[in-house]
Enzyme design. Structure first.
Site, PDB file in Angstrom:
ATOM      1  N   GLY A 160      32.384  53.096  41.291  1.00 15.24           N
ATOM      2  CA  GLY A 160      31.129  53.058  40.551  1.00 15.24           C
ATOM      3  C   GLY A 160      29.882  53.079  41.400  1.00 15.24           C
ATOM      4  N   ASP A 206      27.476  80.808  43.749  1.00 17.41           N
ATOM      5  CA  ASP A 206      28.699  80.539  44.509  1.00 17.41           C
ATOM      6  C   ASP A 206      28.773  81.526  45.663  1.00 17.41           C
ATOM      7  OD1 ASP A 206      29.372  78.490  42.765  1.00 17.41           O
ATOM      8  OD2 ASP A 206      30.443  79.834  41.414  1.00 17.41           O
ATOM      9  N   ASP A 213      26.089  71.018  40.724  1.00 16.47           N
ATOM     10  CA  ASP A 213      27.424  70.853  40.152  1.00 16.47           C
ATOM     11  C   ASP A 213      28.405  70.357  41.218  1.00 16.47           C
ATOM     12  OD1 ASP A 213      29.628  70.993  38.491  1.00 16.47           O
ATOM     13  OD2 ASP A 213      29.898  73.159  38.755  1.00 16.47           O
ATOM     14  N   LEU A 214      28.402  69.045  41.451  1.00 24.08           N
ATOM     15  CA  LEU A 214      29.301  68.466  42.450  1.00 24.08           C
ATOM     16  C   LEU A 214      30.399  67.609  41.818  1.00 24.08           C
ATOM     17  CD1 LEU A 214      26.821  67.540  45.321  1.00 24.08           C
ATOM     18  CD2 LEU A 214      28.121  69.641  44.960  1.00 24.08           C
ATOM     19  N   LYS A 215      30.393  67.482  40.507  1.00 21.81           N
ATOM     20  CA  LYS A 215      31.479  66.812  39.780  1.00 21.81           C
ATOM     21  C   LYS A 215      31.843  65.479  40.431  1.00 21.81           C
ATOM     22  CE  LYS A 215      33.400  71.256  38.297  1.00 21.81           C
ATOM     23  NZ  LYS A 215      32.536  72.131  39.135  1.00 21.81           N
ATOM     24  N   LYS A 238      22.735  77.406  39.416  1.00 22.98           N
ATOM     25  CA  LYS A 238      23.696  76.343  39.708  1.00 22.98           C
ATOM     26  C   LYS A 238      24.072  76.361  41.181  1.00 22.98           C
ATOM     27  CE  LYS A 238      28.201  76.460  38.547  1.00 22.98           C
ATOM     28  NZ  LYS A 238      29.013  75.951  39.689  1.00 22.98           N
ATOM     29  N   GLN A 265      39.685  82.064  35.904  1.00 20.52           N
ATOM     30  CA  GLN A 265      39.413  81.349  34.657  1.00 20.52           C
ATOM     31  C   GLN A 265      40.494  81.677  33.632  1.00 20.52           C
ATOM     32  OE1 GLN A 265      37.069  79.215  34.501  1.00 20.52           O
ATOM     33  NE2 GLN A 265      35.529  79.789  36.003  1.00 20.52           N
ATOM     34  N   ASP A 293      34.183  58.807  41.858  1.00 15.92           N
ATOM     35  CA  ASP A 293      34.462  57.863  42.937  1.00 15.92           C
ATOM     36  C   ASP A 293      34.303  56.462  42.361  1.00 15.92           C
ATOM     37  OD1 ASP A 293      34.648  56.652  45.587  1.00 15.92           O
ATOM     38  OD2 ASP A 293      34.050  58.623  46.374  1.00 15.92           O
ATOM     39  N   GLY A 320      28.868  83.291  37.026  1.00 13.30           N
ATOM     40  CA  GLY A 320      28.778  83.506  38.461  1.00 13.30           C
ATOM     41  C   GLY A 320      29.054  84.934  38.850  1.00 13.30           C
TER      42      GLY A 320
END
Length: 235
Positions: A72, A16, A65-67, A38, A190, A70, A210
């Site tokens: 399908g 990050d 890690d773009l989660k 990551k 967190q 949207d 991170g």
């Protein structure tokens, strides 16, 4: 049985960082102490996605890690593109339609799809404010069951939920836990956190760390210390 994984491979360091140059410098400092990295929003949007290919070529593993979440077709095509980078793991949000599209978009690639249950920065009050009727534990459990039914490979969850989820999904699904803070580290943003040793003991397969590594005075030593904790928790 969970596939045996070397202790060092169970630590995923989150890059990050603001740009590719900073990420490359961190990778060089960590050297052979870290085998899994990551790439999230910050680095990806600063031109960091090609770094995934470079890391793979160097023998490292990459978690993009773009989660994704949207319609399908967009999710399916996004998964297809991310798989072409050589990523080991990619993430989607744990909504049924999104997970189904991701599995379809993976095709014959070997990329593993992880579903994000509830972000580790969220607690009960956050979910209530967002309009959810379920609390954290119930929502995580619901999404975990749906993920298993849809053929998802793993879950991103708080270490606090790892033991409970292991009993629900069994050993065939990987549990990847952010919110890892070595003893003495600041929690930061967190809210549902745990030490590396406790997270492994609770059933986590991989730990995402991170700032406790990348902001340490000696990142390599910080990573080595976490690996030592993992070893201690598995022997």
């Amino acid at each position: 049985m969970v596939d045996p994984v070397e202790a060092r491979d169970r630590l995923i360091v989150a890059l990050d960082l603001p740009d590719v140059r900073a990420a490359e410098a961190m990778i060089a400092r960590l050297d052979d102490s870290v085998t899994f990295y990551k790439i999230g929003y910050q680095l990806a949007y600063a031109g960091g996605l090609p770094l995934a290919r470079a890391l793979k070529a160097a023998g490292k593993k990459v978690f993009v890690d773009l989660k994704l979440h949207d319609i399908g077709n967009t999710v399916a095509r996004g998964v297809e593109s991310l798989a072409s980078l050589g990523a080991t793991f990619i993430t989607v949000h744990a909504y049924p339609q999104t997970m189904k599209a991701a599995v379809e978009g993976r095709g014959a690639s070997k990329v593993k799809i992880l579903a994000v249950t509830v972000l580790t920065s969220y607690d009960e009050a956050d979910l209530a404010q967002a309009g959810y009727r379920l609390g954290v534990r119930d929502l995580v459990e619901l999404r975990a069951r749906q993920a298993k039914e849809l053929g998802i490979d793993g879950l991103v969850c708080s270490p606090e939920e790892a033991a409970h989820l292991r009993g629900i999904v069994g050993d065939g699904i990987k549990l990847v836990t952010p919110g890892i803070r070595p003893a003495g580290s600041a929690a930061g943003d967190q809210k549902r956190i745990m030490t590396p040793a406790r997270a492994i003991a609770a059933g986590a397969d991989y730990l995402v760390v991170g700032r406790p590594v990348t902001e340490a005075a000696d990142p390599k030593a910080a990573a080595d210390a976490i690996v030592d904790e993992i070893v201690g928790a598995t022997t």
